[in-house]
Scaffold this motif. Structure first.
Motif, PDB file in Angstrom:
ATOM      1  N   GLY A 189      38.464  43.779  35.967  1.00  0.00           N
ATOM      2  CA  GLY A 189      37.301  43.208  36.631  1.00  0.00           C
ATOM      3  C   GLY A 189      37.146  41.730  36.327  1.00  0.00           C
ATOM      4  O   GLY A 189      36.861  40.925  37.223  1.00  0.00           O
ATOM      5  N   ASP A 190      37.370  41.355  35.072  1.00  0.00           N
ATOM      6  CA  ASP A 190      37.309  39.940  34.698  1.00  0.00           C
ATOM      7  C   ASP A 190      38.374  39.129  35.438  1.00  0.00           C
ATOM      8  O   ASP A 190      38.115  38.030  35.932  1.00  0.00           O
ATOM      9  CB  ASP A 190      37.510  39.783  33.189  1.00  0.00           C
ATOM     10  N   VAL A 191      39.588  39.684  35.494  1.00  0.00           N
ATOM     11  CA  VAL A 191      40.688  39.004  36.185  1.00  0.00           C
ATOM     12  C   VAL A 191      40.341  38.805  37.658  1.00  0.00           C
ATOM     13  O   VAL A 191      40.567  37.731  38.235  1.00  0.00           O
ATOM     14  CB  VAL A 191      41.998  39.799  36.034  1.00  0.00           C
ATOM     15  N   THR A 192      39.782  39.830  38.265  1.00  0.00           N
ATOM     16  CA  THR A 192      39.408  39.755  39.682  1.00  0.00           C
ATOM     17  C   THR A 192      38.292  38.744  39.904  1.00  0.00           C
ATOM     18  O   THR A 192      38.346  37.925  40.840  1.00  0.00           O
ATOM     19  CB  THR A 192      38.975  41.140  40.183  1.00  0.00           C
ATOM     20  N   ASN A 193      37.289  38.788  39.050  1.00  0.00           N
ATOM     21  CA  ASN A 193      36.144  37.897  39.230  1.00  0.00           C
ATOM     22  C   ASN A 193      36.473  36.440  38.934  1.00  0.00           C
ATOM     23  O   ASN A 193      35.736  35.542  39.352  1.00  0.00           O
ATOM     24  CB  ASN A 193      34.986  38.359  38.342  1.00  0.00           C
ATOM     25  N   ASP A 194      37.589  36.204  38.241  1.00  0.00           N
ATOM     26  CA  ASP A 194      38.011  34.837  37.942  1.00  0.00           C
ATOM     27  C   ASP A 194      38.840  34.211  39.065  1.00  0.00           C
ATOM     28  O   ASP A 194      39.243  33.044  38.964  1.00  0.00           O
ATOM     29  CB  ASP A 194      38.828  34.802  36.648  1.00  0.00           C
ATOM     30  N   LEU A 195      39.100  34.973  40.127  1.00  0.00           N
ATOM     31  CA  LEU A 195      39.898  34.437  41.225  1.00  0.00           C
ATOM     32  C   LEU A 195      39.232  33.222  41.874  1.00  0.00           C
ATOM     33  O   LEU A 195      38.010  33.163  41.999  1.00  0.00           O
ATOM     34  CB  LEU A 195      40.114  35.512  42.295  1.00  0.00           C
ATOM     35  N   ASP A 196      40.046  32.273  42.283  1.00  0.00           N
ATOM     36  CA  ASP A 196      39.575  31.113  43.025  1.00  0.00           C
ATOM     37  C   ASP A 196      40.594  30.816  44.127  1.00  0.00           C
ATOM     38  O   ASP A 196      41.711  30.394  43.827  1.00  0.00           O
ATOM     39  CB  ASP A 196      39.423  29.913  42.090  1.00  0.00           C
ATOM     40  N   PRO A 197      40.247  31.042  45.392  1.00  0.00           N
ATOM     41  CA  PRO A 197      38.939  31.462  45.903  1.00  0.00           C
ATOM     42  C   PRO A 197      38.597  32.904  45.530  1.00  0.00           C
ATOM     43  O   PRO A 197      39.474  33.698  45.229  1.00  0.00           O
ATOM     44  CB  PRO A 197      39.098  31.315  47.424  1.00  0.00           C
ATOM     45  N   LYS A 198      37.307  33.207  45.571  1.00  0.00           N
ATOM     46  CA  LYS A 198      36.820  34.518  45.187  1.00  0.00           C
ATOM     47  C   LYS A 198      37.319  35.597  46.147  1.00  0.00           C
ATOM     48  O   LYS A 198      37.524  35.351  47.329  1.00  0.00           O
ATOM     49  CB  LYS A 198      35.288  34.530  45.178  1.00  0.00           C
ATOM     50  N   LEU A 199      37.490  36.778  45.599  1.00  0.00           N
ATOM     51  CA  LEU A 199      37.897  37.922  46.418  1.00  0.00           C
ATOM     52  C   LEU A 199      36.722  38.372  47.281  1.00  0.00           C
ATOM     53  O   LEU A 199      35.619  38.588  46.779  1.00  0.00           O
ATOM     54  CB  LEU A 199      38.369  39.053  45.509  1.00  0.00           C
ATOM     55  N   THR A 200      36.953  38.508  48.572  1.00  0.00           N
ATOM     56  CA  THR A 200      35.921  38.998  49.494  1.00  0.00           C
ATOM     57  C   THR A 200      36.369  40.232  50.253  1.00  0.00           C
ATOM     58  O   THR A 200      35.580  40.833  50.985  1.00  0.00           O
ATOM     59  CB  THR A 200      35.511  37.905  50.501  1.00  0.00           C
ATOM     60  N   TYR A 201      37.634  40.604  50.124  1.00  0.00           N
ATOM     61  CA  TYR A 201      38.171  41.778  50.817  1.00  0.00           C
ATOM     62  C   TYR A 201      39.417  42.239  50.071  1.00  0.00           C
ATOM     63  O   TYR A 201      39.970  41.520  49.220  1.00  0.00           O
ATOM     64  CB  TYR A 201      38.539  41.438  52.273  1.00  0.00           C
ATOM     65  N   VAL A 202      39.836  43.439  50.387  1.00  0.00           N
ATOM     66  CA  VAL A 202      41.086  43.985  49.834  1.00  0.00           C
ATOM     67  C   VAL A 202      41.880  44.628  50.977  1.00  0.00           C
ATOM     68  O   VAL A 202      41.290  45.093  51.946  1.00  0.00           O
ATOM     69  CB  VAL A 202      40.809  45.025  48.724  1.00  0.00           C
ATOM     70  N   PRO A 203      43.214  44.647  50.864  1.00  0.00           N
ATOM     71  CA  PRO A 203      44.022  44.074  49.794  1.00  0.00           C
ATOM     72  C   PRO A 203      44.014  42.544  49.826  1.00  0.00           C
ATOM     73  O   PRO A 203      43.952  41.935  50.892  1.00  0.00           O
ATOM     74  CB  PRO A 203      45.414  44.628  50.069  1.00  0.00           C
ATOM     75  N   HIS A 204      44.082  41.967  48.648  1.00  0.00           N
ATOM     76  CA  HIS A 204      44.091  40.522  48.470  1.00  0.00           C
ATOM     77  C   HIS A 204      45.397  40.182  47.754  1.00  0.00           C
ATOM     78  O   HIS A 204      45.668  40.719  46.679  1.00  0.00           O
ATOM     79  CB  HIS A 204      42.880  40.108  47.631  1.00  0.00           C
ATOM     80  N   ILE A 205      46.209  39.295  48.352  1.00  0.00           N
ATOM     81  CA  ILE A 205      47.581  39.095  47.886  1.00  0.00           C
ATOM     82  C   ILE A 205      47.813  37.627  47.527  1.00  0.00           C
ATOM     83  O   ILE A 205      47.499  36.734  48.318  1.00  0.00           O
ATOM     84  CB  ILE A 205      48.590  39.522  48.977  1.00  0.00           C
ATOM     85  N   LEU A 206      48.377  37.402  46.348  1.00  0.00           N
ATOM     86  CA  LEU A 206      48.780  36.063  45.919  1.00  0.00           C
ATOM     87  C   LEU A 206      50.288  36.033  45.731  1.00  0.00           C
ATOM     88  O   LEU A 206      50.887  37.026  45.291  1.00  0.00           O
ATOM     89  CB  LEU A 206      48.116  35.683  44.591  1.00  0.00           C
ATOM     90  N   PHE A 207      50.882  34.887  46.038  1.00  0.00           N
ATOM     91  CA  PHE A 207      52.303  34.664  45.768  1.00  0.00           C
ATOM     92  C   PHE A 207      52.429  33.529  44.760  1.00  0.00           C
ATOM     93  O   PHE A 207      51.887  32.451  44.968  1.00  0.00           O
ATOM     94  CB  PHE A 207      53.058  34.329  47.051  1.00  0.00           C
ATOM     95  N   ASN A 208      53.148  33.809  43.673  1.00  0.00           N
ATOM     96  CA  ASN A 208      53.341  32.826  42.607  1.00  0.00           C
ATOM     97  C   ASN A 208      52.017  32.239  42.135  1.00  0.00           C
ATOM     98  O   ASN A 208      51.892  31.046  41.854  1.00  0.00           O
ATOM     99  CB  ASN A 208      54.290  31.720  43.069  1.00  0.00           C
ATOM    100  N   GLY A 209      51.010  33.111  42.060  1.00  0.00           N
ATOM    101  CA  GLY A 209      49.711  32.725  41.526  1.00  0.00           C
ATOM    102  C   GLY A 209      48.836  31.931  42.466  1.00  0.00           C
ATOM    103  O   GLY A 209      47.764  31.457  42.069  1.00  0.00           O
ATOM    104  N   ILE A 210      49.248  31.793  43.718  1.00  0.00           N
ATOM    105  CA  ILE A 210      48.525  30.971  44.681  1.00  0.00           C
ATOM    106  C   ILE A 210      48.137  31.816  45.894  1.00  0.00           C
ATOM    107  O   ILE A 210      48.949  32.579  46.415  1.00  0.00           O
ATOM    108  CB  ILE A 210      49.371  29.769  45.135  1.00  0.00           C
TER     109      ILE A 210
END
Length: 208
Positions: free
Chosen positions: A158-179
């Motif tokens: 939950g902490d990892v998710t809430n620290d996302l920037d931009p914030k998560l507003t939907y799922v699935p939410h996908i990052l590549f190489n941390g971006i």
């Protein structure tokens, strides 16, 4: 234009704008999801897992089973509220236990695929079967699933998710190489394998 050609050209365009996303020897894929979300289940079972099986030695998979849940601590105990109800919280917790413990990568990802491909990803008996099918002893995770350790693991996600920037507003939410890149995410949801193949410095043979 053919879908594959469009996908390839779109990835090239993204790479020109954000070169740090591309030209990697290993590609890190971070997936933020929920165990009972139908779109998450579809992505894991039809896109992520099949693609992983083809080029697993070239992928770093980071799975974060929390999504749009909420977590609070009351009298020293974690309390979770999940988008699809208590059963989803249990499904997230089960996966958090497996993902956090030191099992083999294939076992972890195979377990998540098994759960997400099942009739009920929030059911203990299915989790036991998925563990067995992926070389995981249920006794190694049952205390986590039934106790406070699993709550701690899920709260961490939950902490990892809430620290996302931009914030998560939907799922699935996908990052590549941390971006996060919306274009790449859209492409990956339609064709994960082709999308990720466009991000390598030297493409694995399976991509050609």
């Amino acid at each position: 234009m053919h879908l594959k050609s469009f996908c390839f050209l779109s990835v090239l365009f993204v790479c020109e704008l954000s070169p740090v996303l591309c030209k990697q020897d290993l590609v890190k894929v971070s997936l933020y999801y929920e165990s009972l979300c139908p779109f998450c289940r579809q992505f894991v079972t039809q896109e992520l897992y099949p693609g992983y099986k083809k080029i697993k030695d070239f992928l770093l998979i980071d799975l974060v089973p929390f999504g749009k849940a909420n977590v609070t601590k009351i009298d020293g105990n974690w309390e979770f509220k999940c988008q699809h109800g208590p059963k989803e919280c249990l499904g997230n917790k089960i996966q958090a236990c497996v993902l956090t413990k030191s099992f083999q990568k294939d076992s972890k990802i195979g377990f998540v695929y098994c759960m997400m491909n099942s009739s009920d990803p929030g059911k203990i008996s299915i989790a036991e079967s998925c563990a067995s099918n992926n070389g995981i002893l249920w006794r190694d995770i049952v205390d986590c699933v039934q106790g406070t350790q699993g709550d701690d693991f899920l709260a961490h996600y939950g902490d990892v998710t809430n620290d996302l920037d931009p914030k998560l507003t939907y799922v699935p939410h996908i990052l590549f190489n941390g971006i996060f890149n919306a274009t790449l995410e859209d492409l990956a949801r339609d064709n994960f394998f082709k999308t990720v193949c466009g991000l390598f410095n030297t493409k694995p043979d399976a991509c050609n």
